[in-house]
Design an enzyme around this catalytic site. Structure first.
Site, short mmCIF file in Angstrom:
data_model
loop_
_atom_site.label_atom_id
_atom_site.label_comp_id
_atom_site.label_asym_id
_atom_site.label_seq_id
_atom_site.Cartn_x
_atom_site.Cartn_y
_atom_site.Cartn_z
N CYS A 262 -1.59 4.77 -14.86
CA CYS A 262 -2.70 5.76 -15.25
C CYS A 262 -2.60 6.25 -16.51
CB CYS A 262 -2.72 6.65 -14.18
SG CYS A 262 -2.93 6.15 -12.40
N HIS B 218 -6.72 12.70 -16.77
CA HIS B 218 -6.99 11.35 -15.86
C HIS B 218 -7.25 11.97 -14.45
CE1 HIS B 218 -5.88 8.31 -13.16
NE2 HIS B 218 -4.92 9.07 -12.68
N ASN C 268 -9.73 7.87 -8.07
CA ASN C 268 -8.82 7.38 -9.00
C ASN C 268 -8.80 6.08 -9.70
OD1 ASN C 268 -6.36 6.84 -10.54
ND2 ASN C 268 -5.06 8.05 -9.16
#
Length: 326
Positions: free
Chosen positions: A114, A253, A283
């Site tokens: 990520c 993020h 996500n």
């Protein structure tokens, strides 16, 4: 050393929308449970689109918004944990999609989970700084639905498919004021996805992995994430000589709204200092920061002269950030 700045951002999301109610038909969960623990309402799942398809759409969106001729690109970097192929790289295939096979350029994939887009932006910046490239396309693209365990309510509610792209170029005016990346080897495999099974005629016994899905120790990752965001932002401020009062927007993020809320409380920051869109996309791993940046620019949340922090954390364990003056 030459300076670099972000001149455009683009986004793409898989077309098929999955609601929390849809997931409640698959696993033991419900809308209230998901929203209260994650802040996510919907996510996008690819039915036929590939990681390359999403990367292409996001790249074309960035090129269009920046009115940039793809022929001016010198390099392509794709951050992903879900490439369509191990060989060839998604970046090389993207070069072909953009009609750039005739141009000499470096194209490669990068995996920092990520934090991938942050790592890739920092990498592009270094190539620009040394004069090895003048304009670089950086893309984070994922089809996480292919590796999610759809029977595990602790993880399947979190993830979605999408892509975010940014274009950096050499500039007389400083755009990137500071960057920072770090890694701590995840010996406990708190966030992991096994590689393909090992199977060859020279092995006496099969070493095939029977459970090839992503796994996550949620509590451990939550603790790591809150540390990582604070550490990255504090390091960026230290390196740039700025203070948090100088920062106009933070684009983290997009993993979990509770993580951001906790960081905001710990640092005494208002939530409106953070740009969040995970309620719509979930996500999307390495895609999330680029996708959010493109959306923040579309919504007029970023103005000329603004100081913006991009900050990520993820499997590896990896973390880092970029401080940019737009």
């Amino acid at each position: 050393m030459k300076k670099s700045k972000i001149i455009a951002a683009g986004k793409a999301a898989a077309e098929h929308l999955i609601t929390n109610e849809d997931l409640s038909q698959m696993v033991d969960t419900n809308d209230e449970w998901i929203q209260s623990r994650t802040g996510i309402q919907t996510r996008r799942v690819s039915l036929q689109e590939t990681t390359l398809d999403l990367a292409t759409r996001a790249s074309l969106d960035a090129l269009h918004k920046g009115d940039i001729d793809p022929e001016t690109l010198d390099m392509i970097i794709v951050a992903t944990v879900t490439p369509d192929y191990f060989i060839p790289a998604c970046a090389s295939l993207l070069q072909h999609r953009l009609g750039l096979n005739h141009r000499p350029m470096m194209a490669f994939d990068l995996n920092a989970a990520c934090t991938g887009l942050i790592y890739a932006i920092q990498t592009a910046e270094k190539f620009i700084a040394t004069g090895s490239a003048k304009r670089v396309l950086v893309v984070g693209s994922e089809t996480l639905s292919r590796i999610v365990d759809w029977t595990d309510r602790g993880t399947c509610v979190l993830f979605g498919d999408g892509a975010g792209a940014v274009i950096l170029e050499e500039s007389d005016q400083e755009g990137i004021l500071a960057d920072y990346t770090n890694s701590r080897g995840d010996a406990e495999l708190n966030l992991a996805m096994p590689a393909f099974p090992l199977d060859n005629p020279f092995q006496q016994e099969s070493c095939s992995m029977t459970h090839q899905k992503m796994t996550m120790a949620g509590a451990e990752i939550f603790k790591f994430a809150t540390f990582a965001i604070r550490d990255a932002m504090e390091e960026l401020l230290s390196r740039s000589g700025l203070t948090m009062e100088d920062i106009d927007l933070i684009i983290p993020h997009q993993a979990n709204a509770r993580i951001i809320a906790k960081v905001a409380r710990q640092m005494g920051l208002p939530m409106d200092k953070f740009f969040l869109n995970l309620s719509d996309y979930g996500n999307t791993s390495s895609a999330s920061i680029g996708l959010a940046l493109a959306e923040a620019m579309e919504q007029g949340r970023i103005h000329k002269g603004d100081h913006v922090i991009l900050v990520g954390f993820g499997g590896g364990l990896t973390w880092g950030g970029i401080l940019h003056r737009f």
